[in-house]
Design a protein around this motif. Structure first.
Motif, PDB file in Angstrom:
ATOM      1  N   ALA A  62       0.832  -1.203   0.000  1.00  0.00           N
ATOM      2  CA  ALA A  62       0.000   0.000   0.000  1.00  0.00           C
ATOM      3  C   ALA A  62       0.870   1.257   0.000  1.00  0.00           C
ATOM      4  CB  ALA A  62      -0.913  -0.002   1.219  1.00  0.00           C
ATOM      5  N   LYS A  63       0.427   2.251  -0.750  1.00  0.00           N
ATOM      6  CA  LYS A  63       1.119   3.547  -0.787  1.00  0.00           C
ATOM      7  C   LYS A  63       0.206   4.678  -0.326  1.00  0.00           C
ATOM      8  CE  LYS A  63       4.879   1.733  -2.200  1.00  0.00           C
ATOM      9  NZ  LYS A  63       5.933   1.535  -1.168  1.00  0.00           N
ATOM     10  N   GLU A  64      -1.054   4.631  -0.712  1.00  0.00           N
ATOM     11  CA  GLU A  64      -2.013   5.654  -0.296  1.00  0.00           C
ATOM     12  C   GLU A  64      -2.985   5.037   0.705  1.00  0.00           C
ATOM     13  OE1 GLU A  64      -2.103   8.878  -0.876  1.00  0.00           O
ATOM     14  OE2 GLU A  64      -0.275   8.768  -2.109  1.00  0.00           O
ATOM     15  N   VAL A  65      -2.932   5.540   1.935  1.00  0.00           N
ATOM     16  CA  VAL A  65      -3.705   4.958   3.039  1.00  0.00           C
ATOM     17  C   VAL A  65      -4.590   6.034   3.661  1.00  0.00           C
ATOM     18  CG1 VAL A  65      -3.523   3.966   5.356  1.00  0.00           C
ATOM     19  CG2 VAL A  65      -1.980   3.187   3.542  1.00  0.00           C
ATOM     20  N   LEU A  66      -5.816   5.647   3.984  1.00  0.00           N
ATOM     21  CA  LEU A  66      -6.744   6.535   4.673  1.00  0.00           C
ATOM     22  C   LEU A  66      -7.167   5.879   5.981  1.00  0.00           C
ATOM     23  CD1 LEU A  66      -8.684   9.025   4.744  1.00  0.00           C
ATOM     24  CD2 LEU A  66     -10.372   7.565   3.587  1.00  0.00           C
ATOM     25  N   HIS A  88       1.888   7.610   1.797  1.00  0.00           N
ATOM     26  CA  HIS A  88       1.275   8.711   2.553  1.00  0.00           C
ATOM     27  C   HIS A  88       0.022   8.221   3.267  1.00  0.00           C
ATOM     28  CE1 HIS A  88       0.915  13.023   3.418  1.00  0.00           C
ATOM     29  NE2 HIS A  88      -0.397  12.802   3.443  1.00  0.00           N
ATOM     30  N   VAL A  89      -0.161   8.709   4.492  1.00  0.00           N
ATOM     31  CA  VAL A  89      -1.339   8.379   5.295  1.00  0.00           C
ATOM     32  C   VAL A  89      -2.156   9.641   5.513  1.00  0.00           C
ATOM     33  CG1 VAL A  89      -2.179   7.562   7.533  1.00  0.00           C
ATOM     34  CG2 VAL A  89      -0.180   6.472   6.475  1.00  0.00           C
ATOM     35  N   THR A  90      -3.439   9.558   5.199  1.00  0.00           N
ATOM     36  CA  THR A  90      -4.395  10.618   5.526  1.00  0.00           C
ATOM     37  C   THR A  90      -5.291  10.091   6.630  1.00  0.00           C
ATOM     38  OG1 THR A  90      -4.388  11.427   3.244  1.00  0.00           O
ATOM     39  CG2 THR A  90      -6.228  12.098   4.639  1.00  0.00           C
ATOM     40  N   THR A  91      -5.451  10.854   7.695  1.00  0.00           N
ATOM     41  CA  THR A  91      -6.250  10.389   8.823  1.00  0.00           C
ATOM     42  C   THR A  91      -7.242  11.475   9.236  1.00  0.00           C
ATOM     43  OG1 THR A  91      -6.154   9.466  11.076  1.00  0.00           O
ATOM     44  CG2 THR A  91      -4.487  11.123  10.499  1.00  0.00           C
ATOM     45  N   ILE A  92      -8.420  11.057   9.692  1.00  0.00           N
ATOM     46  CA  ILE A  92      -9.506  11.980  10.007  1.00  0.00           C
ATOM     47  C   ILE A  92      -9.894  11.845  11.475  1.00  0.00           C
ATOM     48  CG2 ILE A  92     -11.876  12.665   9.454  1.00  0.00           C
ATOM     49  CD1 ILE A  92     -11.540  11.171   6.771  1.00  0.00           C
ATOM     50  N   ASP A  93     -10.040  12.985  12.156  1.00  0.00           N
ATOM     51  CA  ASP A  93     -10.552  12.957  13.527  1.00  0.00           C
ATOM     52  C   ASP A  93     -11.246  14.284  13.826  1.00  0.00           C
ATOM     53  OD1 ASP A  93      -9.688  10.810  15.971  1.00  0.00           O
ATOM     54  OD2 ASP A  93     -10.688  12.648  16.596  1.00  0.00           O
ATOM     55  N   SER A 112       5.396  14.191  10.309  1.00  0.00           N
ATOM     56  CA  SER A 112       4.472  15.284   9.998  1.00  0.00           C
ATOM     57  C   SER A 112       4.271  15.478   8.500  1.00  0.00           C
ATOM     58  CB  SER A 112       4.962  16.587  10.632  1.00  0.00           C
ATOM     59  OG  SER A 112       4.967  16.481  12.046  1.00  0.00           O
ATOM     60  N   GLU A 113       5.325  15.204   7.704  1.00  0.00           N
ATOM     61  CA  GLU A 113       5.213  15.363   6.255  1.00  0.00           C
ATOM     62  C   GLU A 113       4.568  14.159   5.585  1.00  0.00           C
ATOM     63  OE1 GLU A 113       5.978  18.150   4.567  1.00  0.00           O
ATOM     64  OE2 GLU A 113       6.346  19.027   6.546  1.00  0.00           O
ATOM     65  N   GLN A 114       4.577  13.050   6.289  1.00  0.00           N
ATOM     66  CA  GLN A 114       4.070  11.803   5.709  1.00  0.00           C
ATOM     67  C   GLN A 114       2.632  11.510   6.102  1.00  0.00           C
ATOM     68  OE1 GLN A 114       6.741   8.545   6.453  1.00  0.00           O
ATOM     69  NE2 GLN A 114       5.378   7.042   5.491  1.00  0.00           N
ATOM     70  N   VAL A 115       2.141  12.231   7.115  1.00  0.00           N
ATOM     71  CA  VAL A 115       0.777  12.031   7.602  1.00  0.00           C
ATOM     72  C   VAL A 115       0.017  13.350   7.519  1.00  0.00           C
ATOM     73  CG1 VAL A 115      -0.680  11.365   9.539  1.00  0.00           C
ATOM     74  CG2 VAL A 115       1.507  10.210   9.188  1.00  0.00           C
ATOM     75  N   THR A 116      -1.146  13.319   6.879  1.00  0.00           N
ATOM     76  CA  THR A 116      -2.031  14.483   6.830  1.00  0.00           C
ATOM     77  C   THR A 116      -3.220  14.221   7.736  1.00  0.00           C
ATOM     78  OG1 THR A 116      -1.421  15.020   4.553  1.00  0.00           O
ATOM     79  CG2 THR A 116      -3.505  15.914   5.364  1.00  0.00           C
ATOM     80  N   LEU A 117      -3.431  15.098   8.727  1.00  0.00           N
ATOM     81  CA  LEU A 117      -4.554  14.952   9.647  1.00  0.00           C
ATOM     82  C   LEU A 117      -5.643  15.939   9.245  1.00  0.00           C
ATOM     83  CD1 LEU A 117      -4.240  14.689  13.545  1.00  0.00           C
ATOM     84  CD2 LEU A 117      -6.323  15.282  12.331  1.00  0.00           C
ATOM     85  N   LEU A 118      -6.776  15.398   8.826  1.00  0.00           N
ATOM     86  CA  LEU A 118      -7.914  16.220   8.442  1.00  0.00           C
ATOM     87  C   LEU A 118      -8.849  16.343   9.641  1.00  0.00           C
ATOM     88  CD1 LEU A 118      -8.669  14.698   4.924  1.00  0.00           C
ATOM     89  CD2 LEU A 118      -7.258  16.692   5.477  1.00  0.00           C
TER      90      LEU A 118
END
Length: 230
Positions: A62-66, A88-93, A112-118
Motif C-alpha cells: 500500500a502507498k495511499e492509506v486513509l 502517505h497516510v491521511t487520517t480523520i478525527d 508530519s510530512e508523511q501524515v495528513t490529519l484532516l
C-alpha cells in the motif's frame, strides 16, 4: 477513557496471550506510545491487530492509506512507518484533544510530512476526498460504520482493502437484542446492518478475523459499487 469492550476478549485467554503477548511488541518511540496508551486505557488497537496491520500493509504494498479515527496517532504512525517515505497516510478525527496529541506524536516521530490529519466529522470530510486509496482503516464510532461505508467504497481502488475494526462488540453481536443493554442497542443494530449489507454483496470480497474485538476485511471487485442498505 476506559473502553470496556477492550477488556472482554472473545477468544480463550491462552490464545489471546499467544496473539497479544508472544508476538513482538512495537519498538522505539512507537512502542513507548503503545505501552503508555495501554496503561492510560487510551483505545488504540491491541497488539495482535497492530502486528497484523503491519504485516498486511507490507504484503499489499500500500502507498495511499486513509484512516478514519486518529485517536493519539498510534495506528496512523504505525502505518506510515510501515509503508515508508514513498507512501502517505491521511487520517480523520474530530476530537480536539486527540488531534492535539496526535499532531505532537507525528512531530515527535518525524512523520508530519508523511501524515495528513484532516480535522472534522468524517461524514463531512469523506465526500471531499477523491482517492483512490489502496487501503482504508476505519476505527471510529461503530454506529457510524454503515454510514461511512458508501463513501469509503467510492474512494477505495478496485482490489483495495477496507479494514473495519471492533465489529464483534465484545462477542455480543450475535446475541438476541433483548440480551443487549439498552445503551448498546444502537451500535448492535448498526453493526448487524453492516454485516447484512456487505457479507452477501456480489461485488465485494469479505472476510472476518478474530483480532481484538473483531476485524471486517472488505475488498472491492468493481469500480462503482452500489450499496443497498437493508
Amino acid at each position: 477513557m476506559r473502553n470496556e469492550m477492550m477488556h472482554r476478549p472473545v477468544l480463550q485467554d491462552e490464545i489471546l496471550d499467544l496473539l497479544r503477548k508472544r508476538q513482538k511488541q512495537m519498538s522505539g518511540s512507537l512502542g513507548e506510545l503503545q505501552e503508555q496508551s495501554y496503561a492510560d486505557n487510551v483505545p488504540i488497537i491491541p497488539n495482535e491487530t497492530a502486528t497484523f496491520l503491519k504485516f498486511f500493509l507490507k504484503q499489499i504494498k500500500a502507498k495511499e492509506v486513509l484512516e478514519i479515527g486518529t485517536a493519539v496517532g498510534f495506528s496512523a504512525s504505525l502505518m506510515a512507518e510501515t509503508i515508508g517515505k514513498e507512501g502517505h497516510v491521511t487520517t480523520i478525527d474530530r476530537f480536539d484533544v486527540m488531534i492535539r496529541k496526535a499532531k505532537l506524536n507525528f512531530e515527535k516521530f518525524g512523520l508530519s510530512e508523511q501524515v495528513t490529519l484532516l480535522e472534522g466529522d468524517a461524514k463531512e470530510v469523506l465526500p471531499t476526498l477523491k482517492g483512490p486509496y489502496d487501503f482504508i482503516f476505519m476505527d471510529s464510532a461503530k454506529s457510524k460504520y454503515i454510514e461511512f461505508l458508501p463513501e469509503c467504497l467510492r474512494i477505495l481502488r478496485v482490489d483495495g482493502v477496507l479494514m473495519i475494526d471492533d465489529v464483534f462488540q465484545a462477542g455480543t453481536i450475535m446475541q438476541d437484542i433483548k440480551d443487549i443493554p439498552r445503551s448498546q442497542r444502537t451500535i448492535y443494530r448498526k453493526l448487524n446492518k453492516l454485516f447484512d449489507t456487505v457479507l452477501e454483496h456480489p461485488d465485494l470480497t469479505v472476510t472476518i478475523l478474530p483480532l481484538g474485538d473483531g476485524v471486517l476485511m472488505i475488498s472491492k471487485n468493481v469500480d462503482n459499487i452500489i450499496i443497498n442498505e437493508k
